[in-house]
Write a protein that holds these residues in place. Sequence first.
Motif, PDB file in Angstrom:
ATOM      1  N   TYR A  67      38.923  47.055  38.166  1.00 42.44           N
ATOM      2  CA  TYR A  67      38.961  45.638  38.498  1.00 42.44           C
ATOM      3  C   TYR A  67      39.081  45.426  40.003  1.00 42.44           C
ATOM      4  N   GLY A  68      38.561  44.287  40.440  1.00 41.98           N
ATOM      5  CA  GLY A  68      38.796  43.864  41.804  1.00 41.98           C
ATOM      6  C   GLY A  68      40.268  43.484  41.965  1.00 41.98           C
ATOM      7  N   ASP A  69      40.777  43.635  43.160  1.00 41.19           N
ATOM      8  CA  ASP A  69      42.200  43.404  43.393  1.00 41.19           C
ATOM      9  C   ASP A  69      42.621  41.968  43.073  1.00 41.19           C
ATOM     10  N   SER A  70      41.737  41.017  43.314  1.00 35.09           N
ATOM     11  CA  SER A  70      42.110  39.617  43.152  1.00 35.09           C
ATOM     12  C   SER A  70      42.220  39.183  41.693  1.00 35.09           C
ATOM     13  N   VAL A  71      41.712  39.977  40.773  1.00 36.58           N
ATOM     14  CA  VAL A  71      41.735  39.585  39.365  1.00 36.58           C
ATOM     15  C   VAL A  71      42.555  40.532  38.505  1.00 36.58           C
ATOM     16  N   LYS A  72      43.028  41.601  39.103  1.00 35.31           N
ATOM     17  CA  LYS A  72      43.764  42.615  38.349  1.00 35.31           C
ATOM     18  C   LYS A  72      44.984  41.973  37.683  1.00 35.31           C
ATOM     19  N   GLY A  73      45.155  42.257  36.398  1.00 33.39           N
ATOM     20  CA  GLY A  73      46.276  41.704  35.658  1.00 33.39           C
ATOM     21  C   GLY A  73      46.000  40.358  35.016  1.00 33.39           C
ATOM     22  N   VAL A 100      34.046  42.000  40.412  1.00 35.06           N
ATOM     23  CA  VAL A 100      35.152  41.494  39.607  1.00 35.06           C
ATOM     24  C   VAL A 100      35.697  42.582  38.683  1.00 35.06           C
ATOM     25  N   ALA A 101      34.806  43.187  37.912  1.00 31.39           N
ATOM     26  CA  ALA A 101      35.248  44.189  36.941  1.00 31.39           C
ATOM     27  C   ALA A 101      34.064  45.028  36.495  1.00 31.39           C
ATOM     28  N   GLY A 102      34.362  46.247  36.061  1.00 35.28           N
ATOM     29  CA  GLY A 102      33.326  47.127  35.549  1.00 35.28           C
ATOM     30  C   GLY A 102      33.860  47.942  34.379  1.00 35.28           C
TER      31      GLY A 102
END
Length: 124
Positions: A58-64, A47-49
């Motif tokens: 961030y993972g692409d699906s949660v970016k923004g 998800v994120a680091g």
Amino acid sequence: VQLQASGGGLVQAGGSLRLSCAASGRTFSSYVMGWFRQAPGKEREFVAGIKWSGDTTYGDSVKGRFTISRDNAKRMVYLQMNNLKPEDTAVYYCAADRNPGVRISRGEADFDSWGQGTLVTVSS
């Protein structure tokens, strides 16, 4: 290092939640900290680091929509989740990479300490 995640719950689509992760360990500030999630029937995904310096990925699906942050003095890591979607429903885990490289790894194999997970359910 021991990790304790909290803050999960039930929220409607479009809502927000903030996850917290409390960490032990004298050298916490040197760890890369990450959040992963696992939805029912799916593999665990990044998800994120965040690095000690505050650099994030961030993972692409949660970016923004999601923001990871840390407070080294309090040994805490946070995941602010906004505009939640039903597909964000999962058990969320915080994890520590105690021997990080130059870049933040997205691979769960590189994270050697894991918390117990906290469930996030997003209703449509």
